[in-house]
Design an enzyme around this catalytic site. Structure first.
Site, PDB file in Angstrom:
ATOM      1  N   CYS A 130      -3.920   6.294   0.023  1.00  0.00           N
ATOM      2  CA  CYS A 130      -3.670   4.997  -0.673  1.00  0.00           C
ATOM      3  C   CYS A 130      -3.480   4.880  -2.047  1.00  0.00           C
ATOM      4  CB  CYS A 130      -4.303   3.604  -0.254  1.00  0.00           C
ATOM      5  SG  CYS A 130      -4.686   3.642   1.581  1.00  0.00           S
ATOM      6  N   ARG A 166     -10.655   7.825   3.974  1.00  0.00           N
ATOM      7  CA  ARG A 166     -10.792   6.552   2.912  1.00  0.00           C
ATOM      8  C   ARG A 166     -11.749   6.151   2.436  1.00  0.00           C
ATOM      9  NH1 ARG A 166      -5.302   6.671   4.036  1.00  0.00           N
ATOM     10  NH2 ARG A 166      -4.583   5.643   5.788  1.00  0.00           N
ATOM     11  N   CYS A 199       0.997  -1.184  -0.131  1.00  0.00           N
ATOM     12  CA  CYS A 199      -0.016   0.044  -0.041  1.00  0.00           C
ATOM     13  C   CYS A 199       0.937   1.209  -0.104  1.00  0.00           C
ATOM     14  CB  CYS A 199      -0.800  -0.037   1.333  1.00  0.00           C
ATOM     15  SG  CYS A 199      -2.239   1.065   1.053  1.00  0.00           S
ATOM     16  N   TYR A 248      -1.887  -9.013  16.414  1.00  0.00           N
ATOM     17  CA  TYR A 248      -0.936  -8.694  17.327  1.00  0.00           C
ATOM     18  C   TYR A 248      -0.846  -9.192  18.496  1.00  0.00           C
ATOM     19  CZ  TYR A 248      -1.513  -4.416  14.115  1.00  0.00           C
ATOM     20  OH  TYR A 248      -1.752  -3.872  12.974  1.00  0.00           O
ATOM     21  N   LYS A 272     -11.481  -7.479   6.543  1.00  0.00           N
ATOM     22  CA  LYS A 272     -10.733  -6.726   7.779  1.00  0.00           C
ATOM     23  C   LYS A 272     -11.575  -5.408   8.132  1.00  0.00           C
ATOM     24  CE  LYS A 272      -6.712  -3.711   7.696  1.00  0.00           C
ATOM     25  NZ  LYS A 272      -5.820  -3.014   7.302  1.00  0.00           N
ATOM     26  N   LYS A 297     -12.231  -4.729   2.590  1.00  0.00           N
ATOM     27  CA  LYS A 297     -11.827  -3.861   3.691  1.00  0.00           C
ATOM     28  C   LYS A 297     -12.440  -2.789   3.823  1.00  0.00           C
ATOM     29  CE  LYS A 297      -7.318  -1.057   4.801  1.00  0.00           C
ATOM     30  NZ  LYS A 297      -6.059  -0.856   4.474  1.00  0.00           N
TER      31      LYS A 297
HETATM   32  C1  PBG Z   1      -2.695   0.308   5.035  1.00  0.00           C
HETATM   33  C2  PBG Z   1      -3.100  -0.527   6.216  1.00  0.00           C
HETATM   34  C3  PBG Z   1      -3.901  -0.092   7.110  1.00  0.00           C
HETATM   35  C4  PBG Z   1      -3.896  -1.088   7.992  1.00  0.00           C
HETATM   36  C5  PBG Z   1      -3.371  -2.320   7.341  1.00  0.00           C
HETATM   37  N1  PBG Z   1      -2.958  -1.716   6.290  1.00  0.00           N
HETATM   38  C6  PBG Z   1      -4.389   1.236   7.705  1.00  0.00           C
HETATM   39  C7  PBG Z   1      -5.565   1.858   6.841  1.00  0.00           C
HETATM   40  O1  PBG Z   1      -5.872   1.381   5.973  1.00  0.00           O
HETATM   41  O2  PBG Z   1      -5.726   3.073   7.353  1.00  0.00           O
HETATM   42  C8  PBG Z   1      -4.673  -1.269   9.336  1.00  0.00           C
HETATM   43  C9  PBG Z   1      -4.257  -2.204  10.300  1.00  0.00           C
HETATM   44  C10 PBG Z   1      -4.396  -2.287  11.639  1.00  0.00           C
HETATM   45  O3  PBG Z   1      -5.078  -1.382  12.248  1.00  0.00           O
HETATM   46  O4  PBG Z   1      -4.056  -2.961  12.373  1.00  0.00           O
HETATM   47  N2  PBG Z   1      -3.588   0.597   4.100  1.00  0.00           N
END
Ligand code: PBG
Length: 324
Positions: free
Chosen positions: A131, A218, A121, A314, A249, A196
């Site tokens: 992004c 976003r 990304c 995590y 996600k 996502k």
């Molecule tokens: C990048 C990305 C994000 C996350 C993973 N890859 C952030 C976003 O889209 O703002 C989030 C991961 C997390 O919150 O643990 N695009």
């Protein structure tokens, strides 16, 4: 005929070993992927304020950490880079000397077996924090695809096993597959963040990765959390474009989505147990309000029960100690 009193469901719950035998879902160390943040410099290990127990490492210390992670029994990591310099085009994201490319090469020197997934990304690398490439005040989809192809090739060249596009651009899997194949990386896997959602659960991550958008949000590319049928369409496109793994996600508020995707597609499904989900558990457990171990095992099991084959979390390093 009435099943009761002949059928008694409690019979199978009366002893611990009976309960173990009848467990329908068991999480395993092999299901877990651990995220790591890489920063420039040497000998650096910084705790992430918004994510207690998580750190950002410079490449030298990252390599030592990966060794430990492997010994703990984790098979796969996903890497996020925080670059030295950001610009409008996120140039460091596809630079052979970029933070991620160097990190992957360095890990590979010492560690052949661990599966390295690279987040694909631009938001950590662009000065505006979006992004992709901005045109007329919004991310330009098709122009961004050209960059995503370049990033994928540079990551694969460095030694990534799996690239994970997370920008929610239309056509990103197709563009990346084409770029990889044309450059001799036909065996590099694509783990697509297919579904996502535009989520406030990413808050702590954006602090960790310095990737918050400088203007707007976003919502023109990430999905509206009200939508489930649209999630099927997103996954269908990625399936057709050649994704190897479909990801949903965040995970916890989206177990219904994980379930639907798993029912519908014969591909492995991944779920990302994101930063906000982690930090809420950590905060409550630091306050002594919940039993962290029990909560984490319950959360991870529920994500797997919903249908996830793979869980990015995590909690992975704690969980491998707790999983039987
Ligand atoms: C990048 C990305 C994000 C996350 C993973 N890859 C952030 C976003 O889209 O703002 C989030 C991961 C997390 O919150 O643990 N695009």
């Amino acid at each position: 005929m009435d099943k009761f009193p002949y059928l008694r469901l409690r019979r199978k719950r009366l002893k611990e070993n009976l309960r173990k035998i009848f467990k329908e879902t068991k999480i395993s160390k092999d299901d877990l992927v651990y995220p790591l943040f890489v920063i420039p410099g040497k000998n650096k290990k910084e705790e992430i304020n918004s994510m207690p127990g998580q750190y950002r490492y410079s490449i030298d210390l990252l390599c030592e950490e990966v060794q430990k992670i492997k010994e703990e029994g984790i098979k796969a990591i996903i890497l996020f880079g925080i670059p030295e310099k950001k610009d409008e085009y996120g140039s460091e994201s596809f630079d052979e000397e970029g933070i991620i490319q160097r990190a992957v090469r360095e890990i590979r020197k010492y560690e052949k077996d661990i599966i390295i997934i690279t987040d694909l990304c631009m938001c950590e690398y662009t000065s505006h924090g979006h992004c992709g490439i901005i045109k007329n005040g919004d991310v330009d989809n098709d122009l961004t695809l050209e960059y995503l192809g370049k990033i994928a090739v540079s990551q694969a060249k460095a030694g990534a096993d799996v690239v994970a596009p997370s920008g929610m651009m239309d056509g990103q899997v197709k563009a990346i597959r084409k770029a990889l194949d044309e450059n001799g990386f036909k065996n590099t896997l694509i783990l697509s963040y297919s579904v996502k959602y535009a989520s406030s659960f990413y808050g702590p991550f954006r602090e960790a990765a310095e990737s918050a958008p400088k203007f707007g949000n976003r919502k023109t590319y990430q999905m509206d959390y009200s939508n489930a049928r649209e999630a099927i369409l997103e996954a269908e496109l990625d399936f057709e474009e050649g994704a190897d793994i479909l990801m949903v996600k965040p995970a916890l508020s989206y177990l219904d989505i994980i379930y639907r995707i798993k029912e519908r597609f014969n591909l492995p499904v991944a779920a990302y147990n994101v930063s906000g989900e982690y930090s809420m558990v950590k905060a409550a457990s630091l306050k002594g309000w919940i039993d962290e171990k029990e909560i984490v095992l319950e959360i991870l099991t529920s994500i797997k029960r919903a249908g996830a084959d793979l869980i990015i979390t995590y909690h992975a390093r704690d969980a491998v100690k707790w999983i039987e």
